[in-house]
Design a protein around this motif. Structure first.
Motif, mmCIF file in Angstrom:
data_model
loop_
_atom_site.group_PDB
_atom_site.id
_atom_site.type_symbol
_atom_site.label_atom_id
_atom_site.label_comp_id
_atom_site.label_asym_id
_atom_site.label_seq_id
_atom_site.Cartn_x
_atom_site.Cartn_y
_atom_site.Cartn_z
ATOM 1 N N THR A 1 0.856 -1.185 0.000
ATOM 2 C CA THR A 1 0.000 0.000 0.000
ATOM 3 C C THR A 1 0.895 1.239 0.000
ATOM 4 O O THR A 1 1.917 1.280 0.698
ATOM 5 C CB THR A 1 -0.906 0.046 1.247
ATOM 6 O OG1 THR A 1 -0.093 -0.012 2.420
ATOM 7 C CG2 THR A 1 -1.915 -1.094 1.260
ATOM 8 N N ARG B 1 0.476 5.721 -0.676
ATOM 9 C CA ARG B 1 -0.161 6.909 -1.252
ATOM 10 C C ARG B 1 0.715 7.429 -2.382
ATOM 11 O O ARG B 1 1.881 7.061 -2.503
ATOM 12 C CB ARG B 1 -0.280 8.008 -0.191
ATOM 13 C CG ARG B 1 -1.323 7.730 0.856
ATOM 14 C CD ARG B 1 -1.343 8.875 1.845
ATOM 15 N NE ARG B 1 -2.066 8.506 3.043
ATOM 16 C CZ ARG B 1 -3.351 8.820 3.272
ATOM 17 N NH1 ARG B 1 -4.024 9.527 2.396
ATOM 18 N NH2 ARG B 1 -3.925 8.439 4.391
ATOM 19 N N GLU B 2 0.139 8.356 -3.154
ATOM 20 C CA GLU B 2 0.861 8.976 -4.257
ATOM 21 C C GLU B 2 2.200 9.524 -3.733
ATOM 22 O O GLU B 2 2.255 10.083 -2.637
ATOM 23 C CB GLU B 2 0.023 10.139 -4.816
ATOM 24 C CG GLU B 2 0.502 10.610 -6.147
ATOM 25 C CD GLU B 2 -0.310 11.818 -6.624
ATOM 26 O OE1 GLU B 2 -1.210 12.269 -5.894
ATOM 27 O OE2 GLU B 2 0.006 12.297 -7.715
ATOM 28 N N ASP C 1 -3.036 2.169 -3.869
ATOM 29 C CA ASP C 1 -3.154 3.403 -3.085
ATOM 30 C C ASP C 1 -4.404 3.326 -2.208
ATOM 31 O O ASP C 1 -5.534 3.442 -2.715
ATOM 32 C CB ASP C 1 -3.207 4.604 -4.038
ATOM 33 C CG ASP C 1 -3.212 5.926 -3.296
ATOM 34 O OD1 ASP C 1 -3.526 5.942 -2.087
ATOM 35 O OD2 ASP C 1 -2.924 6.952 -3.942
ATOM 36 N N HIS C 2 -4.191 3.137 -0.881
ATOM 37 C CA HIS C 2 -5.323 2.952 0.033
ATOM 38 C C HIS C 2 -6.179 4.207 0.141
ATOM 39 O O HIS C 2 -7.321 4.140 0.556
ATOM 40 C CB HIS C 2 -4.839 2.527 1.413
ATOM 41 C CG HIS C 2 -3.786 3.403 2.003
ATOM 42 N ND1 HIS C 2 -2.484 3.398 1.572
ATOM 43 C CD2 HIS C 2 -3.835 4.328 2.991
ATOM 44 C CE1 HIS C 2 -1.787 4.255 2.270
ATOM 45 N NE2 HIS C 2 -2.582 4.851 3.127
ATOM 46 N N SER C 3 -5.631 5.371 -0.236
ATOM 47 C CA SER C 3 -6.419 6.610 -0.127
ATOM 48 C C SER C 3 -7.432 6.745 -1.263
ATOM 49 O O SER C 3 -8.315 7.600 -1.220
ATOM 50 C CB SER C 3 -5.483 7.823 -0.105
ATOM 51 O OG SER C 3 -4.904 8.015 -1.376
ATOM 52 N N GLY D 1 0.602 9.348 8.573
ATOM 53 C CA GLY D 1 1.400 9.835 7.455
ATOM 54 C C GLY D 1 2.887 9.546 7.558
ATOM 55 O O GLY D 1 3.676 10.148 6.828
#
Ligand SMILES: NC(=O)c1ccc[n+]([C@@H]2O[C@H](COP(=O)([O-])OP(=O)(O)OC[C@H]3O[C@@H](n4cnc5c(N)ncnc54)[C@H](OP(=O)(O)O)[C@@H]3O)[C@@H](O)[C@H]2O)c1
Length: 314
Positions: free
Chosen positions: A175, A177-178, A194-196, A305
């Motif tokens: 997983t 994010r960008e 991408d889990h978001s 984050g």
């Protein structure tokens, strides 16, 4: 000595001055140069262990650290005065921790000599993340030919899990994010999701339509694990470091559920050192902060984050 402590469970961590601890029989006193931050540190401050450990206050935070053996107690045979050591200095029952100039460790505890050539700030980032990752990959029996999804792959534990799972020869989906996909590939992931963006299962099935063999999950709650478990083929394993798996629910779906509990030891840490020496594992440091900024760093980790480890310079 300078330290970061809480005055009671739920209090805001703050800089303070406390007496330097003295080593008893079988103990070493370590002058810490750096500490590594883990989510457990703010969970302990919140009171995670309040029903299981009778901690004194002020309670110094932190477990991971690196430094120099300053003094050895009677009967200590393994570690010597002046040696550079790193490890997990979990001292909640005595109010001690690694966010301090000095702490104590048992001679037979999860502390080892630092790998050759490693600097203190790097060594302090290693213990919990890398010991957890190594034991997790082994206990989930990740192996060549399998396809493994790592959930929470961009964090401290996750980045080590991605490397060690890929090192077995398994195909790793991480997983991310960008902005983190390239990093995950550098660590050995074959694909990222991408889990978001939502529909995690759909993204995985788009690259592995037949499903996968294992999920190593550092973040999901129980509902999340049950959703993601739909990706597993019969006989697959779902391992959680957040104790979110319901093993009975997994068994009913012909899956194995594992709630992972770390058992740090000198032997496990020495195996981590060997992997680092062999360039098969590296720790990714996101930021370094001075001791006085540890409370802000803890708040930042709680907010999420993380892109690697946070190290505290003492
Ligand atoms: N059981 C044990 O023995 C053991 C041992 C070590 C750690 N742990 C636990 O394992 C957890 C992870 O530790 P850590 O040190 O790796 O934490 P960390 O460094 O704070 O990293 C967490 C990572 O997960 C990502 N994330 C958050 N929500 C996500 C989601 N829904 N899907 C995918 N990724 C997500 C975060 O990035 P974004 O926020 O940008 O998404 C971040 O990169 C903690 O709860 C810790 O207490 C347990």
């Amino acid at each position: 000595m300078r330290a970061i402590a809480v005055s009671e469970y739920g209090a805001t961590p703050a800089p303070t001055h406390l007496p330097r601890p003295r080593p008893g029989p079988g103990e070493i006193l370590v002058r810490l140069i750096a500490a590594g931050l883990n989510p457990l540190d703010w969970k302990v401050a919140d009171g995670l262990l309040k029903d299981s450990v009778d901690a004194p206050f002020p309670l110094i935070l932190g477990q991971d650290g690196a430094g120099v053996v300053e003094e050895v107690g009677e009967g200590v045979t393994r570690l010597r005065h002046g040696e550079q050591v790193y490890g997990s200095f979990f001292g909640v029952a005595r109010g001690l921790g690694s966010y301090a100039e000095y702490t104590l460790a048992e001679d037979d505890g999860p502390v080892a000599r630092m790998p050759d050539g490693m600097i203190y700030t790097e060594a302090a980032a290693v213990p919990t993340a890398c010991m957890t990752a190594l034991a997790l990959v082994e206990r989930a029996h990740v192996d060549e030919g399998q396809t493994v999804l790592v959930v929470g792959a961009t964090g401290g534990v996750g980045q080590a899990v991605v490397q060690l799972a890929a090192d077995t020869g398994a195909t790793v989906i991480a997983t991310a994010r960008e902005g983190m996909a390239a990093q995950m590939r550098r660590l050995g992931a074959e694909a990222t999701v991408d889990h978001s963006l939502g529909d995690l299962n759909g993204q995985v099935l788009a690259v592995h339509a037949d499903g996968i063999d294992a999920v190593l999950d550092m973040v999901s709650d129980t509902a999340g694990t049950e959703e993601i478990a739909q990706l597993l083929r019969p006989g697959g394993i779902y391992a959680s470091t957040t104790w979110a798996v319901n093993p009975d629910a997994m068994a009913a779906r012909e899956l194995r559920g594992l709630n992972f509990e770390g058992e740090p030891s000198a032997e496990l840490l020495e195996r981590v050192s060997d992997l680092i020496d062999a360039s098969r594992l590296r720790v990714v440091i996101e930021r370094e902060v001075p001791l006085e900024e540890a409370p802000a760093a803890l708040a930042a980790n709680r907010a999420g984050g993380a892109r690697g480890k946070t190290v505290i310079r003492i």
